[in-house]
Structure formats: C-alpha cells, structure tokens
Design a protein around this motif. Structure first.
Motif, PDB file in Angstrom:
ATOM      1  N   MET B   1      -7.616  16.535  13.920  1.00  0.00           N
ATOM      2  CA  MET B   1      -6.717  17.033  12.417  1.00  0.00           C
ATOM      3  C   MET B   1      -5.416  16.207  12.565  1.00  0.00           C
ATOM      4  O   MET B   1      -5.174  15.528  11.305  1.00  0.00           O
ATOM      5  N   MET B   2      -4.818  15.873  13.536  1.00  0.00           N
ATOM      6  CA  MET B   2      -3.724  14.994  13.589  1.00  0.00           C
ATOM      7  C   MET B   2      -4.111  13.632  13.228  1.00  0.00           C
ATOM      8  O   MET B   2      -3.406  12.872  12.249  1.00  0.00           O
ATOM      9  N   GLN B   3      -5.217  13.126  13.669  1.00  0.00           N
ATOM     10  CA  GLN B   3      -5.726  11.821  13.309  1.00  0.00           C
ATOM     11  C   GLN B   3      -5.999  11.734  11.830  1.00  0.00           C
ATOM     12  O   GLN B   3      -5.522  10.683  11.356  1.00  0.00           O
ATOM     13  N   GLN B   4      -6.806  12.766  11.272  1.00  0.00           N
ATOM     14  CA  GLN B   4      -6.789  12.600   9.783  1.00  0.00           C
ATOM     15  C   GLN B   4      -5.653  12.579   9.052  1.00  0.00           C
ATOM     16  O   GLN B   4      -5.493  11.857   8.026  1.00  0.00           O
ATOM     17  N   ARG B   5      -4.594  13.503   9.784  1.00  0.00           N
ATOM     18  CA  ARG B   5      -3.330  13.481   8.880  1.00  0.00           C
ATOM     19  C   ARG B   5      -2.471  11.963   8.811  1.00  0.00           C
ATOM     20  O   ARG B   5      -2.232  11.656   7.597  1.00  0.00           O
ATOM     21  N   LEU B   6      -2.779  11.278   9.845  1.00  0.00           N
ATOM     22  CA  LEU B   6      -2.125   9.947   9.887  1.00  0.00           C
ATOM     23  C   LEU B   6      -2.724   9.016   8.994  1.00  0.00           C
ATOM     24  O   LEU B   6      -2.463   8.212   8.131  1.00  0.00           O
ATOM     25  N   HIS B   7      -4.323   9.197   8.826  1.00  0.00           N
ATOM     26  CA  HIS B   7      -4.950   8.377   7.982  1.00  0.00           C
ATOM     27  C   HIS B   7      -4.595   8.586   6.672  1.00  0.00           C
ATOM     28  O   HIS B   7      -4.531   7.769   5.752  1.00  0.00           O
ATOM     29  N   ASP B   8      -4.512   9.843   6.158  1.00  0.00           N
ATOM     30  CA  ASP B   8      -4.306  10.131   4.914  1.00  0.00           C
ATOM     31  C   ASP B   8      -2.681   9.685   4.493  1.00  0.00           C
ATOM     32  O   ASP B   8      -2.712   9.293   3.274  1.00  0.00           O
ATOM     33  N   LEU B   9      -1.949   9.910   5.384  1.00  0.00           N
ATOM     34  CA  LEU B   9      -0.608   9.448   5.137  1.00  0.00           C
ATOM     35  C   LEU B   9      -0.458   7.889   4.925  1.00  0.00           C
ATOM     36  O   LEU B   9       0.086   7.270   4.158  1.00  0.00           O
ATOM     37  N   ALA B  10      -1.210   7.401   5.857  1.00  0.00           N
ATOM     38  CA  ALA B  10      -1.362   5.687   5.921  1.00  0.00           C
ATOM     39  C   ALA B  10      -1.972   5.304   4.410  1.00  0.00           C
ATOM     40  O   ALA B  10      -1.379   4.317   3.856  1.00  0.00           O
ATOM     41  N   GLN B  11      -2.957   6.010   4.060  1.00  0.00           N
ATOM     42  CA  GLN B  11      -3.523   5.408   2.833  1.00  0.00           C
ATOM     43  C   GLN B  11      -2.524   5.827   1.604  1.00  0.00           C
ATOM     44  O   GLN B  11      -2.461   4.937   0.695  1.00  0.00           O
ATOM     45  N   ALA B  12      -1.745   7.027   1.632  1.00  0.00           N
ATOM     46  CA  ALA B  12      -0.863   7.301   0.882  1.00  0.00           C
ATOM     47  C   ALA B  12       0.184   5.797   0.585  1.00  0.00           C
ATOM     48  O   ALA B  12       0.876   5.540  -0.580  1.00  0.00           O
ATOM     49  N   ALA B  13       0.649   5.444   2.000  1.00  0.00           N
ATOM     50  CA  ALA B  13       1.753   4.412   1.831  1.00  0.00           C
ATOM     51  C   ALA B  13       1.095   3.132   1.309  1.00  0.00           C
ATOM     52  O   ALA B  13       1.681   2.179   0.637  1.00  0.00           O
ATOM     53  N   PHE B  14      -0.101   2.785   1.737  1.00  0.00           N
ATOM     54  CA  PHE B  14      -0.715   1.522   1.470  1.00  0.00           C
ATOM     55  C   PHE B  14      -1.214   1.467  -0.285  1.00  0.00           C
ATOM     56  O   PHE B  14      -1.152   0.623  -0.811  1.00  0.00           O
ATOM     57  N   ASP B  15      -1.522   2.764  -0.576  1.00  0.00           N
ATOM     58  CA  ASP B  15      -1.892   2.907  -2.113  1.00  0.00           C
ATOM     59  C   ASP B  15      -0.539   2.550  -3.018  1.00  0.00           C
ATOM     60  O   ASP B  15      -0.572   2.265  -4.125  1.00  0.00           O
ATOM     61  N   ALA B  16       0.762   2.724  -2.432  1.00  0.00           N
ATOM     62  CA  ALA B  16       1.934   2.527  -3.024  1.00  0.00           C
ATOM     63  C   ALA B  16       2.327   1.304  -2.944  1.00  0.00           C
ATOM     64  O   ALA B  16       3.537   0.682  -3.358  1.00  0.00           O
ATOM     65  N   LEU B  17       1.574   0.172  -2.342  1.00  0.00           N
ATOM     66  CA  LEU B  17       2.136  -1.057  -2.151  1.00  0.00           C
ATOM     67  C   LEU B  17       2.042  -2.094  -3.545  1.00  0.00           C
ATOM     68  O   LEU B  17       1.225  -1.742  -4.151  1.00  0.00           O
ATOM     69  N   GLN B  18       3.074  -2.963  -3.493  1.00  0.00           N
ATOM     70  CA  GLN B  18       2.741  -3.877  -4.691  1.00  0.00           C
ATOM     71  C   GLN B  18       2.356  -5.075  -4.037  1.00  0.00           C
ATOM     72  O   GLN B  18       2.579  -5.504  -2.823  1.00  0.00           O
ATOM     73  N   PRO B  19       1.959  -6.401  -4.860  1.00  0.00           N
ATOM     74  CA  PRO B  19       1.445  -7.376  -4.460  1.00  0.00           C
ATOM     75  C   PRO B  19       2.825  -7.949  -3.492  1.00  0.00           C
ATOM     76  O   PRO B  19       3.836  -8.220  -3.908  1.00  0.00           O
ATOM     77  N   GLY B  20       2.281  -8.657  -2.380  1.00  0.00           N
ATOM     78  CA  GLY B  20       3.121  -9.359  -1.534  1.00  0.00           C
ATOM     79  C   GLY B  20       3.768  -8.509  -0.543  1.00  0.00           C
ATOM     80  O   GLY B  20       4.777  -8.818   0.116  1.00  0.00           O
TER      81      GLY B  20
END
Lengths: 479, 441
Positions: B1-20
């Motif tokens: 459960m904690m591991q999935q939480r990390l993966h979900d939050l990491a995805q949220a961060a990566f989805d917010a990235l801009q080019p570069g």
C-alpha cells in the motif's frame, strides 16, 4: 483550515469518552545556506498532522495521524481509545486522578520583520553577503553559513471545550568555519545553532549575521597559533554561550520530574535529584537564582500554554541556591507530589508530550565582566560549546569549548585552544563564586535537545550572564 | 500500500513536468505502535501513522525540493502544485556544481517482515516480565510496525524498501542507575526471544545486588561487551566520510594518514547486504553490498555521498548526505564468551557506554561514561558492581595498541533510534578486550 478539522473532530467524538484532545501541529521550514561558495540545494517543507489523546478510565492512549478527514480523525480517536482501554490495567498510574486543563485563548511570537514579507531573492542576498565577508585564505578549509526559518502553528482542542492557538516564528542564523595549518585544525561556530530565536528576520540583524563568518574566522585563526589550554585546578569563567550548555545539562535535565520518576531510565537517564530534595536542597551557592521563564522576548522556547494546555508562568526553580521546584507538567506533578511548571511539550504532532525544560535561565547578578576577571588569580575564560558528556544521573560531566583565554592576576591574557573542564553537578554549582550583571546577560537557545522514547527533539532557550566558578578541574587537548 | 502510494505520487509529479524538466520523488513512511514502559507498567502507549514525500524538480543543474507530509486523497494534487511552485524558485537558483543525479532506470524492491499487533505484544511482554509473581522494575520502549522507504525518478528508477519489524529496548533496574539493559528485535515476532532476554537479564541482575565498589581514576584492563563497542563505533562510524577527510575534520584522520593505526585485528565495513538499511540512498543512489573501510588495521575506504562524488571527482557509493555508516560491521575475533572473564583476569567488565563525545577530536580522543552494569572482576570472577566512571581515551588507541582481543561472536544491533521516525540503521560488532582503558573521574 483548522476550523474545519476541529469541527470534524468534535463531530467524531463519541459521547462516552472521559476525555479526548486534538493537538494540531503545522510546521513550515526553509533552509538557505552556502557552503564553500556553493549555494546548497534549496529545500522547504510543509508538515501538518494531529495527535489524538484519549483518557478512558485509568488508561491513556495516543494516536497520531496526518489524515485529517472525518474518517481519518474518527479512526485516530478509535485507535487512541483502544490503547487507553487495553493498557488501563497496566497503567503506571491512575490517569483518572489527573484533571486535564481546558484552556482557551491564543498567543503568537513577537515578530518585527516577518520572514514571508521579504522576497526569497533578498533573503538569499543576506546569506550571500554573510558568505562574502569571508576573505580568501588558504587556511580556511571548510565553511558554511545558513539562515533557516521555522513556523509552527499549534491548536489544542479538548472535549471539554478547551481551544488554544499558538504561533511560533523562529529564525536561526548560523555559521561555521574550519581552519587548518601545520597539522592543526580549529573550528569556530555558534555551538548547536545557539543564535536560534523566536522572531523574524530581525534576529539575523540583531546577531550581526552579515559579519558573523568573518568574526568567527578571526577567532579560529587566533586559535591555530595558540598554545594548548593548561591543566590543573583553577577558576573558570564561562560565557553565556557555554552557560547555555552548563545550565541545560546539569540543572535542566536533573530537575525533570519524569526523569526523577524513572520514565527515562532506559534512554536519557535518571537524576541525582530526588523528590525529597525540593524545598531544602542546596543546589548551588547563594549567588544562584534559576528561573523557568517562558516570557523572555525572543528566547527560543517561549509560549503561553504547554502542550497539555497548562498556562505557562515564570517560576523560580532555584532561589539563592536552594532547590524549590522541578521541571514537570500537570501529570508529573500529580505523580510526584511536588511543585512543577507548565513544561509538557511534544516535538511535533507525531509524539506525545513529555516534561521539557523550555526557557531555563540563570538570573543576572551584580558583577561587571571586569570585576569578575579582576577576582581571578589563575583561570580560564571559555566560550562556545564543542563537546558535552554527562552521566545518566546528570552528575559527572565533562564539557569542551571551542575558545579559551587565560586569566592571570586579574587580567585577560593569551588565547588557548582545546579548553575542557570536568566536574560533578552536585558540587560544581556550589562553587559559583561570581555572577555577571545584566551587561553580561545574553539569550541563547538550541533546537537540539534530545530525550524521550519514542525519541523527541525539543527547542530550548537558555539565557545567562557570565558566571565564575572556583576550583574547577581544567585541561587541554594534550592532557 | 505504501509502495503504491509512492508510485501514484511520483506519477503525479512526473505528469506535471514541462519539457526540459526532470523530477525525483523520495518517500519515507511508517505505521508504528509504541509503548513506553516504567516500573513494569505502561507509561504512554499509542500509534503513529506518518508518511512524507520529497519532490525535487530539476532543470539541468538547477534544482529545488519540497517535503510534504501525506494526508490522503488530495496528495497527488499537492505534489503537482509543489512542482509548479518549485518551478517559480528555479530562476533564483544558480547551477549547482555538486549536483549528481542517479539516472539509471533501476528497479529494486525488497519487502520483508511481519509485525505483530502492538497492544497484544505489549501485554504479552508485561506478562512475561511479571511471570513468577513479582512485577519487575522494567523500563523501556516497545516499537513495532511497518517502515517504508522509496525512490522514483523521471528517468524510470523505482526503488522500494519495506520492513515489518518489532523491537523491545529495555532495562531491568536493580536500584538507582544499576540496571541490566537488553535490546531484542526482529522481522518476525518471536516472544520466546523476549522471554530469553528477560531471563538472562534477571540472572545478571543478581550480581548488581552486591555492595558497590568505587575505583580510583587510572588505567584498567577492560572487557567491553558488544553494546559498549557499538557505542564507540556509533561515534566512529560518522568519521569515514570523504568530506570529513578532505576538510580535515574527521576524527580518524591520524589513522587515515598513518600516524596512528588500528590493530591488525580490526576490519570493518559498511555492509548493507547484512544489515537492515535500504539498498539505496535517500537521493536514489544504489548501495553496494559492502564498502570496505578498515582492512587489518589500515583505513582503506571512505563513504562517498552523491555531492562529495561530484565535488571530489570520485564514484558515489550510496552514502547519505552525512556520509555516516548505516550498517557498520566489525569483524569478530577469536575470544569465546566462556573465555572472556578468565582472559580479562582482573579489571572491568563494561556492559554499556554512554554519552560519548570528543575531548580532542583531532586526536580522536573520546570521553564518555560507563552505564548500567559495569563490574569489577578479579582473577576471572565478578566481584562487585562499580560506580559509574568517566573515561577519556583515544578511540584509535583502544582499537589499536590497546586492543588485546575481539570476541568470537558479533551481535546484530538494529537501531532503536526514533528521532522523527524509526531508523533503519544497524551495527554488527563483537565485544573487545582492551588494555589501559583510561578513567578520569
């Protein structure tokens, strides 16, 4: 935001709980630092969570959570209740005997220049200016300057209607320099982030942050060529930045009622002080007056209520050398049957409150620095703690300082390096032979007091004048 | 459960990235049951559920980070907002010459251990302690639950470490400061080990009932039990960092430079493979199974963080920012437990040391106290408990010229430190027989 959390908490409270409290803690921190000319990675943090405390019958239980939804708070209340009920038969004392406070009100650290009012670029410029005060010097092998802030907002809500909000703004200007030449290394710093204070950016101005690294460098370079501190029994004059440590370790911790009651024997330790000593024990010479004072402006551990909700007031702990009062909150006072102070505090929302020393000060006397020095035939003035060690009863101690200066025939003489001293708390304070006046009085503090199981770091303040001790075992690095 | 939480939050961060832009997300979390014990009863007990993520946004060599305590449903949005706010800071930040980012898409997962129900286990411990009638003066801390550490990067790295653990760190107190201390811990609940620890502690407690002896300051032959050796090396393990060496601040410099030397009996390493620490650092750098630090008395290695790696042009070996060993292992010697007291002859048997600090860092001179159960031994027999004593001696000398023998068995000690959160450090050290241990007060 906290109003909504409090509403959810009150809505989730079962009607049959004896007592329940919610202690919300929000902490924001930022760190700006430059090490050897390189701006260190910018980092900040936002922390919000709550500790739920339930007393049910004889038992007490805690549950810490950052899930502040209705379901999260209800689950935390249920967990804390379960702990209270399942451990009630094993409780070290009957919690029903304790009447918990139900305070209302608010309090805030006095701030002149709010941290958030100054743009980040300007705050970075402050740090760069401090760093720029250091000249190029091949002997300077390591240095760092830093400006940190912490803002803590707490709200304590109780099932009986208590509701207290407190806001603590703290700033910590800091600097460390390390010099090395001819096989010798010397360090000068502020010792345990000693300039940490409540307030805003005026704290940096007040302590002369911009020129601080250069001043420390001059001091460190003087140590490089200094002889080792001599050894022998002699007078010892301690500056306020070392008195901070001396007060903390050999007055503060021994007077903590939870240590005396045995709670800390597996970790932080016990105390040579016993409950029968309060009211009669000669802790120090007649010159020693020690206060618990949560109201000194800017001192790091000021507050209006402790984390149990007890109103905090200035109290004399030691008067004219006689021990009057211990450092223990409402629970420890009930267990011990001796007077205490409002000092039950927790490191954050994730830890239960325990007895803490907060602002613990030695009151000024009537001697100027010149008068103190003039009384010394042979001795050492020491500044800035670098090493501390004390036994688990807080009696046999050995402390080291970064900087020393000989005193001979009533005059300050040459600088000496690696000054150390050792002694026994129970006799050391009785050898207090001179206390500086208000012109020598300084406010210091540190965020690094460790204690408790689970472990907790607490902020403490210690203000003191210069203090002179006679017949102390002093030694240097080669002893 | 904690591991999935990390993966979900990491995805949220990566989805917010801009080019570069790139980002890393590190996770630290725990669900812990704790109980403070005093007088064989419960002083404070409860649960802590806490997790946080640290989001680092990078634009080339410019970067900044924010740590957020996780609250629940709204966390992905908070992480995305943090990325946007960090982006506003980066124009103020110069390029970081010491930035060193792990960009390999490593996939690591290590999950072990099953923690017991905390309240049930605490009740069982108290019942075992009171077995036989009288409730003993037991004081200490129970801790149990799951610990999670994780790291994810926009380069594809996913590292996860999770343990279910329990520990009981306790003393049986005879009186005052005289006590027998034990720590038992594990990944699977083993009440019989608690029972055994209580039993041996009770036996040792008997000897503390003898009249206390006071010895004069001076030099004494001493057996340092593994817990006492652990305390000394808990100080030394912070001194193997590369930065301390380069900035002339490491206390072990005399041993590094060869002006003093550890005994040929001493070999030590950072051994993540046999410890309980994650196999990756907080900033995602994989840790080798072992980093050799001392070989037969010679200092042969150092711990290198990612920033030191860049600053000093060395390979990073997964050390954290403080470059302190987190899984220190000191090789055992040959002195069997049964031979300890006969070989000691006359001197001190020291169970625990306490409150160590430097009295002269440059010479690695350390001061500290004996604590709990230190005994005076004559002709291989325990004679009397000792008043606590202060020592002041060179740690390099103690494990150099002063070292007579190391114990034949090294004990794994899982860290019981809980500042901010439960620690994942450990040490594995034997006892040590030393000559001329210098006591001063």
């Amino acid at each position: 935001m906290t109003d909504a959390v409090v509403r959810r908490f009150r809505d989730a409270l079962p009607a049959d709980l004896d007592f329940c409290s919610l202690r919300l803690v929000s902490t924001r921190s930022e760190s700006l630092s430059i090490r050897k000319g390189v701006l260190q990675p910018l980092h900040d943090s936002e922390d919000l969570g709550a500790m739920v405390t339930v007393r049910q019958g004889r038992g007490l239980g805690y549950a810490a959570t950052a899930d502040l939804s209705a379901a999260g708070l209800a689950a935390a209340i249920a967990r804390a209740r379960a702990w209270a009920e399942r451990t009630a038969a094993h409780a070290v004392f009957d919690h029903e005997r304790i009447v918990m406070p139900e305070p209302t009100g608010s309090w805030q650290s006095p701030v002149v220049k709010p941290w958030d009012d100054e743009p980040l670029a300007d705050k970075l410029a402050r740090v760069r200016a401090a760093a720029a005060s250091l000249p190029d010097d091949p002997r300077l092998v390591e240095w760092e300057v830093a400006l940190d802030r912490t803002r803590v907002e707490t709200r304590l809500v109780t099932s009986g209607g208590g509701d207290v909000t407190q806001v603590f703004d703290m700033v910590s200007p800091d600097a460390t320099v390390v010099v090395h030449a001819d096989g010798r290394t010397q360090t000068r710093s502020l010792g345990l982030r000693g300039h940490s204070r409540q307030g805003g950016l005026e704290v940096a101005d007040d302590v002369g942050f911009t020129g601080m690294p250069a001043r420390l460098l001059d001091s460190a370079l003087s140590l490089l060529s200094a002889p080792d501190c001599p050894s022998g029994r002699m007078d010892l004059l301690l500056a306020p930045d070392q008195m901070m440590l001396q007060i903390h370790e050999s007055i503060g911790h021994p007077l903590e009622l939870d240590r005396i009651l045995g709670d800390e024997r597996n970790y932080a330790g016990t105390s040579f002080v016993t409950l029968d000593m309060f009211g009669s024990y000669r802790y120090g010479s007649e010159l020693l007056d020690v206060t618990f004072d949560p109201g000194v402006p800017g001192e790091l551990a000021g507050y209006a209520w402790d984390d149990d909700g007890t109103p905090a007031e200035r109290q004399m702990l030691i008067r004219a050398g006689i021990l009057e009062r211990g450092l223990g909150g409402v629970v420890s006072q009930a267990r011990a049957g001796v007077p205490g102070v409002a000092c039950t505090r927790a490191a954050s929302w994730n830890r239960p409150p325990i007895d803490r020393m907060a602002n613990l000060n030695v009151e000024p006397g009537d001697s100027t620095l010149d008068e103190l020095v003039s009384r010394v035939e042979r001795g050492v003035l020491m500044r800035t703690n670098t090493s501390w060690s004390i036994d688990d009863s807080r009696n046999k101690f050995q402390f080291g300082c970064e900087w020393g200066q000989l005193i001979e025939d009533g005059e300050l003489k040459e600088v000496v390096r690696n000054p150390n001293y050792r002694g026994i708390s129970a006799t050391f304070w009785r050898n207090l032979s001179g206390v500086g006046d208000r012109s020598t009085f300084e406010v210091w503090g540190t965020p690094y007091c460790g204690k408790g199981e689970p472990n907790q770091l607490a902020r403490v303040g210690h203000a003191s004048p210069m203090c002179l001790f006679s017949d102390v075992d002093v030694f240097g690095g080669a002893a | 459960m904690m591991q999935q939480r990390l993966h979900d939050l990491a995805q949220a961060a990566f989805d917010a990235l801009q080019p570069g832009e790139d980002a890393t997300v590190s996770f630290a979390g725990e669900r812990t049951d704790f109980a403070r014990l005093n007088a064989g009863r419960v002083r404070q007990a409860g649960s802590v559920d806490q997790s946080d993520v640290t989001v680092r946004l990078l634009q080339g060599r410019r970067h900044a980070s924010r740590t957020l305590t996780l609250a629940g449903e709204g966390d992905p949005g908070r992480v995305a907002a943090a990325v946007a706010e960090l982006r506003q800071l980066l124009p103020l930040v110069p390029e970081d010459p010491h930035l060193s980012v792990h960009t390999e898409p490593v996939q690591q997962t290590s999950v072990l251990g099953t923690e017991p129900d905390g309240a049930e286990a605490v009740t069982a411990v108290l019942d075992m302690a009171a077995a036989g009638g009288e409730r003993p003066d037991l004081v200490g801390i129970w801790g149990s639950g799951r610990i999670g550490r994780g790291f994810a990067s926009s380069w594809g790295q996913r590292s996860w470490f999770e343990r279910g653990t329990w520990s009981l760190d306790f003393c049986l107190v005879h009186a005052g400061d005289k006590a027998v201390k034990r720590t038992v811990s594990g990944l699977e609940w083993a009440p019989e080990r608690v029972g055994q620890a209580l039993s041996t502690a009770r036996q040792e407690l008997v000897a503390l009932g003898r009249p206390v002896k006071t010895i004069a300051p001076g030099e004494y032959r001493a057996w340092l039990a593994p817990a006492a050796v652990d305390e000394l090396w808990s100080l030394l393990r912070r001194e193997f960092g590369e930065r301390g060496r380069r900035t002339q601040t490491a206390s072990i410099l005399p041993a590094v430079e060869g002006t003093q030397r550890f005994s040929p009996l001493v070999s030590a390493r950072e051994s993540v493979a046999t410890g309980v620490a994650p196999g990756f650092s907080g900033d995602g750098w994989p840790r080798p199974d072992a980093v050799e630090l001392v070989r037969a008395g010679a200092v042969v290695g150092s711990l290198v963080s990612s920033r030191s790696a860049k600053e000093y042009d060395l390979p990073c070996n997964g050390a954290g920012a403080w470059e302190s060993a987190e899984a220190l292992e000191l090789d055992p010697g040959t002195l069997a437990e049964a031979d300890v007291l006969p070989t000691l002859g006359t001197g001190l048997r020291v169970s625990d040391l306490w409150y160590l600090n430097y009295s002269d860092r440059q010479k690695c001179r350390v001061t500290g106290m004996t604590r709990f159960a230190t005994f005076w031994v004559e002709d291989g027999e325990i004679v009397a408990p000792l008043q606590v004593m202060r020592f002041d001696d060179s740690a390099i000398r103690l494990f150099g010229d002063g070292l007579v023998a190391l114990g034949a068995e090294a004990e794994l000690g899982m860290s019981t430190s809980t500042y901010f959160r439960r620690d994942t450090g450990s040490t594995r050290v034997p006892g040590a027989l030393v000559d001329g241990f210098r006591f001063t007060l």
